[in-house]
Design a protein around this motif. Structure first.
Motif, PDB file in Angstrom:
ATOM      1  N   GLY A   1       0.783  -1.234   0.000  1.00  0.00           N
ATOM      2  CA  GLY A   1       0.000   0.000   0.000  1.00  0.00           C
ATOM      3  C   GLY A   1       0.811   1.279   0.000  1.00  0.00           C
ATOM      4  O   GLY A   1       0.261   2.372   0.070  1.00  0.00           O
ATOM      5  N   ARG A   2       2.138   1.153  -0.077  1.00  0.00           N
ATOM      6  CA  ARG A   2       2.997   2.335  -0.114  1.00  0.00           C
ATOM      7  C   ARG A   2       3.794   2.357  -1.411  1.00  0.00           C
ATOM      8  O   ARG A   2       3.934   1.341  -2.072  1.00  0.00           O
ATOM      9  N   THR A   3       4.364   3.529  -1.714  1.00  0.00           N
ATOM     10  CA  THR A   3       5.307   3.570  -2.830  1.00  0.00           C
ATOM     11  C   THR A   3       6.618   2.966  -2.361  1.00  0.00           C
ATOM     12  O   THR A   3       6.813   2.739  -1.164  1.00  0.00           O
ATOM     13  N   MET A   4       7.510   2.721  -3.284  1.00  0.00           N
ATOM     14  CA  MET A   4       8.815   2.146  -2.943  1.00  0.00           C
ATOM     15  C   MET A   4       9.530   3.001  -1.892  1.00  0.00           C
ATOM     16  O   MET A   4      10.320   2.501  -1.101  1.00  0.00           O
ATOM     17  N   MET A   5       9.257   4.299  -1.883  1.00  0.00           N
ATOM     18  CA  MET A   5       9.897   5.196  -0.916  1.00  0.00           C
ATOM     19  C   MET A   5       9.030   5.420   0.330  1.00  0.00           C
ATOM     20  O   MET A   5       9.259   6.340   1.105  1.00  0.00           O
TER      21      MET A   5
ATOM     22  N   SER B   1      -1.197   6.519   0.636  1.00  0.00           N
ATOM     23  CA  SER B   1      -2.212   7.297  -0.081  1.00  0.00           C
ATOM     24  C   SER B   1      -2.529   8.595   0.673  1.00  0.00           C
ATOM     25  O   SER B   1      -2.648   9.668   0.072  1.00  0.00           O
ATOM     26  N   ALA B   2      -2.638   8.498   1.998  1.00  0.00           N
ATOM     27  CA  ALA B   2      -2.948   9.683   2.804  1.00  0.00           C
ATOM     28  C   ALA B   2      -1.835  10.725   2.701  1.00  0.00           C
ATOM     29  O   ALA B   2      -2.090  11.928   2.581  1.00  0.00           O
ATOM     30  N   ALA B   3      -0.591  10.244   2.740  1.00  0.00           N
ATOM     31  CA  ALA B   3       0.552  11.163   2.651  1.00  0.00           C
ATOM     32  C   ALA B   3       0.610  11.855   1.288  1.00  0.00           C
ATOM     33  O   ALA B   3       0.942  13.035   1.190  1.00  0.00           O
ATOM     34  N   MET B   4       0.261  11.115   0.230  1.00  0.00           N
ATOM     35  CA  MET B   4       0.289  11.732  -1.094  1.00  0.00           C
ATOM     36  C   MET B   4      -0.788  12.809  -1.232  1.00  0.00           C
ATOM     37  O   MET B   4      -0.539  13.891  -1.761  1.00  0.00           O
ATOM     38  N   ALA B   5      -1.988  12.512  -0.731  1.00  0.00           N
ATOM     39  CA  ALA B   5      -3.084  13.490  -0.807  1.00  0.00           C
ATOM     40  C   ALA B   5      -2.697  14.777  -0.080  1.00  0.00           C
ATOM     41  O   ALA B   5      -3.030  15.884  -0.515  1.00  0.00           O
ATOM     42  N   LYS B   6      -1.953  14.626   1.002  1.00  0.00           N
ATOM     43  CA  LYS B   6      -1.497  15.773   1.789  1.00  0.00           C
ATOM     44  C   LYS B   6      -0.391  16.522   1.047  1.00  0.00           C
ATOM     45  O   LYS B   6      -0.388  17.754   0.961  1.00  0.00           O
ATOM     46  N   LEU B   7       0.545  15.767   0.476  1.00  0.00           N
ATOM     47  CA  LEU B   7       1.675  16.343  -0.270  1.00  0.00           C
ATOM     48  C   LEU B   7       1.191  17.244  -1.407  1.00  0.00           C
ATOM     49  O   LEU B   7       1.692  18.349  -1.614  1.00  0.00           O
ATOM     50  N   VAL B   8       0.211  16.753  -2.137  1.00  0.00           N
ATOM     51  CA  VAL B   8      -0.307  17.465  -3.299  1.00  0.00           C
ATOM     52  C   VAL B   8      -0.773  18.875  -2.926  1.00  0.00           C
ATOM     53  O   VAL B   8      -0.549  19.843  -3.652  1.00  0.00           O
ATOM     54  N   GLU B   9      -1.403  18.990  -1.741  1.00  0.00           N
ATOM     55  CA  GLU B   9      -1.942  20.292  -1.321  1.00  0.00           C
ATOM     56  C   GLU B   9      -0.869  21.243  -0.789  1.00  0.00           C
ATOM     57  O   GLU B   9      -1.133  22.413  -0.597  1.00  0.00           O
ATOM     58  N   THR B  10       0.347  20.737  -0.558  1.00  0.00           N
ATOM     59  CA  THR B  10       1.427  21.619  -0.079  1.00  0.00           C
ATOM     60  C   THR B  10       2.190  22.247  -1.251  1.00  0.00           C
ATOM     61  O   THR B  10       3.021  23.121  -1.042  1.00  0.00           O
ATOM     62  N   LEU B  11       1.917  21.795  -2.474  1.00  0.00           N
ATOM     63  CA  LEU B  11       2.670  22.303  -3.631  1.00  0.00           C
ATOM     64  C   LEU B  11       2.167  23.686  -4.030  1.00  0.00           C
ATOM     65  O   LEU B  11       0.964  23.937  -4.008  1.00  0.00           O
TER      66      LEU B  11
ATOM     67  N   LEU C   1      -7.359   0.145  -6.316  1.00  0.00           N
ATOM     68  CA  LEU C   1      -8.630   0.726  -5.859  1.00  0.00           C
ATOM     69  C   LEU C   1      -8.624   0.993  -4.363  1.00  0.00           C
ATOM     70  O   LEU C   1      -9.226   1.961  -3.896  1.00  0.00           O
ATOM     71  N   ARG C   2      -7.926   0.147  -3.603  1.00  0.00           N
ATOM     72  CA  ARG C   2      -7.806   0.409  -2.165  1.00  0.00           C
ATOM     73  C   ARG C   2      -7.063   1.732  -1.926  1.00  0.00           C
ATOM     74  O   ARG C   2      -7.409   2.501  -1.031  1.00  0.00           O
ATOM     75  N   THR C   3      -6.070   1.991  -2.769  1.00  0.00           N
ATOM     76  CA  THR C   3      -5.337   3.261  -2.686  1.00  0.00           C
ATOM     77  C   THR C   3      -6.253   4.438  -3.036  1.00  0.00           C
ATOM     78  O   THR C   3      -6.208   5.483  -2.381  1.00  0.00           O
ATOM     79  N   ILE C   4      -7.104   4.269  -4.056  1.00  0.00           N
ATOM     80  CA  ILE C   4      -8.048   5.328  -4.442  1.00  0.00           C
ATOM     81  C   ILE C   4      -8.987   5.649  -3.279  1.00  0.00           C
ATOM     82  O   ILE C   4      -9.252   6.812  -2.974  1.00  0.00           O
ATOM     83  N   LEU C   5      -9.476   4.597  -2.597  1.00  0.00           N
ATOM     84  CA  LEU C   5     -10.324   4.816  -1.414  1.00  0.00           C
ATOM     85  C   LEU C   5      -9.554   5.578  -0.334  1.00  0.00           C
ATOM     86  O   LEU C   5     -10.121   6.435   0.344  1.00  0.00           O
ATOM     87  N   GLY C   6      -8.249   5.271  -0.208  1.00  0.00           N
ATOM     88  CA  GLY C   6      -7.402   5.985   0.753  1.00  0.00           C
ATOM     89  C   GLY C   6      -7.311   7.477   0.446  1.00  0.00           C
ATOM     90  O   GLY C   6      -7.375   8.317   1.349  1.00  0.00           O
ATOM     91  N   PHE C   7      -7.185   7.817  -0.836  1.00  0.00           N
ATOM     92  CA  PHE C   7      -7.167   9.244  -1.230  1.00  0.00           C
ATOM     93  C   PHE C   7      -8.484   9.910  -0.827  1.00  0.00           C
ATOM     94  O   PHE C   7      -8.498  10.985  -0.233  1.00  0.00           O
ATOM     95  N   LYS C   8      -9.592   9.262  -1.175  1.00  0.00           N
ATOM     96  CA  LYS C   8     -10.907   9.874  -0.948  1.00  0.00           C
ATOM     97  C   LYS C   8     -11.209  10.031   0.542  1.00  0.00           C
ATOM     98  O   LYS C   8     -11.899  10.969   0.946  1.00  0.00           O
ATOM     99  N   GLN C   9     -10.656   9.127   1.357  1.00  0.00           N
ATOM    100  CA  GLN C   9     -10.888   9.228   2.806  1.00  0.00           C
ATOM    101  C   GLN C   9     -10.254  10.481   3.413  1.00  0.00           C
ATOM    102  O   GLN C   9     -10.631  10.897   4.494  1.00  0.00           O
ATOM    103  N   THR C  10      -9.303  11.081   2.728  1.00  0.00           N
ATOM    104  CA  THR C  10      -8.680  12.297   3.254  1.00  0.00           C
ATOM    105  C   THR C  10      -9.580  13.506   3.042  1.00  0.00           C
ATOM    106  O   THR C  10      -9.291  14.593   3.518  1.00  0.00           O
ATOM    107  N   GLY C  11     -10.659  13.328   2.268  1.00  0.00           N
ATOM    108  CA  GLY C  11     -11.562  14.447   2.010  1.00  0.00           C
ATOM    109  C   GLY C  11     -11.137  15.295   0.819  1.00  0.00           C
ATOM    110  O   GLY C  11     -11.706  16.352   0.573  1.00  0.00           O
ATOM    111  N   THR C  12     -10.141  14.845   0.045  1.00  0.00           N
ATOM    112  CA  THR C  12      -9.678  15.634  -1.097  1.00  0.00           C
ATOM    113  C   THR C  12     -10.813  15.880  -2.084  1.00  0.00           C
ATOM    114  O   THR C  12     -11.649  15.003  -2.308  1.00  0.00           O
TER     115      THR C  12
END
Length: 338
Positions: free
Chosen positions: A184-188, A192-202, A221-232
């Motif tokens: 559920g994470r990128t290689m680094m 999903s939650a961290a990415m949704a947050k990162l995007v808004e700091t740019l 799709l589990r990752t997509i649900l993770g994005f949506k759970q952040t309220g983005t």
């Protein structure tokens, strides 16, 4: 400033169909392993036109240019680091040619994949050098006429930020996806939650963000649900692989049928994705089934994880990576930087 073509299309439509797999299609046309696909923009322009024509004929609203490995660092592996401008510009020009003949709005997205180098402090690539490489590629794609830059398969937050900075320098709208392939994470290690947050700091957030490639369609799709759970509220992109890769007779095959990808497309929409396409293994045949399903099946509630696994196959890990560090993404929302 007039609105960019992708934002206009998103304002008119509930969902957009993206394209399928560039690599799979090119290998089917005769590209051999180890060759640089970008060379075909000059050496085999007709095959590249055919690559683009496939998704257009299948009903895609967006297709990506044949420029995924078009940075100097990737082209250096083929001794073509001085051809970044030429190879990316022609990738875009061929795309423009195909899109302009479509008889409807089709978005040409300039594909920008990872540099292939590890960023500082773990590796040798400095942030400024990454920006410079992405910027060189971005300017060439812009010169060739792309509507939007499309950063994809990124795993490092710093590399994502470098690509965002390059898009700003080129004065281009952009989208950006990461590849979540390790529990559920990128290689680094990005969730999903961290990415949704990162995007808004740019300073120049993408038009849309999301996930591509990774493991199978279920994990995506589990990752997509993770994005949506952040309220983005930013448009979310889903480009999942056509099933799971299987090694057969010395070649990698993806076991996803058009029927499976049709189910995936509808579930991606119901999970909250606005731009839906396929990654590895996805052919125009899959795209035709995806488009038909999106047009004919009524929208529904977001599917439960059990239903996703039942329909598309088991998850590759029990966790999506968002549940083992601190509060749940939903609780974290109030502290997001404004």
């Amino acid at each position: 400033m007039s609105q960019d073509a992708l934002s206009t299309l998103l304002s008119e439509r509930d969902w957009l169909l993206a394209d399928g797999a560039t690599g799979t299609t090119l290998f089917n046309m005769g590209l051999t392993s180890g060759d640089a696909p970008e060379m075909w923009n000059v050496d085999h322009p007709d095959r590249v036109r055919a690559l683009y024509q496939g998704p257009v004929d299948a009903g895609s609203d967006i297709f990506l240019t044949n420029s995924f490995g078009g940075t100097a660092s990737r082209l250096k592996l083929h001794n073509a680091q001085d051809r970044v401008g030429e190879l990316n510009r022609i990738a875009a020009e061929l795309g423009r040619e195909v899109a302009d003949k479509a008889g409807r709005t089709v978005i040409v997205a300039g594909s920008m994949g990872p540099t292939g180098e590890i960023m500082e402090p773990m590796g040798p690539l400095s942030f400024d050098a990454a920006v410079e490489m992405f910027h060189e590629q971005a300017e060439a794609l812009k010169a060739g006429g792309v509507d939007v830059l499309w950063v994809e398969t990124i795993s490092s937050p710093d590399e994502y930020k470098a690509a965002a900075r390059a898009a700003a320098l080129a004065d281009m709208p952009w989208c950006g996806t990461m590849s979540f392939d390790t529990a559920g994470r990128t290689m680094m290690g990005v969730t999903s939650a961290a990415m949704a947050k990162l995007v808004e700091t740019l300073p120049n957030p993408p038009i849309g963000f999301g996930a591509n490639c990774g493991v199978g369609a279920s994990d995506l799709l589990r990752t997509i649900l993770g994005f949506k759970q952040t309220g983005t509220e930013r448009p979310v992109i889903a480009k999942g692989n056509a099933g799971i890769p299987k090694y057969v007779h010395g070649h990698i095959h993806y076991d996803g049928t058009p029927e499976l990808m049709a189910d995936y497309a509808v579930m991606a929409r119901d999970c909250g994705a606005r731009i839906i396409g396929g990654c590895c293994g996805t052919t125009p045949e899959h795209l035709v089934a995806m488009r038909e399903a999106l047009e004919t099946r009524a929208p529904g509630a977001a599917p439960a994880l059990e239903r996703i696994a039942e329909t598309l196959g088991a998850f590759s890990s029990t966790s999506d990576g968002t549940d083992d560090k601190g509060p749940a993404p939903r609780e974290r929302r109030g502290r997001r930087r404004g």
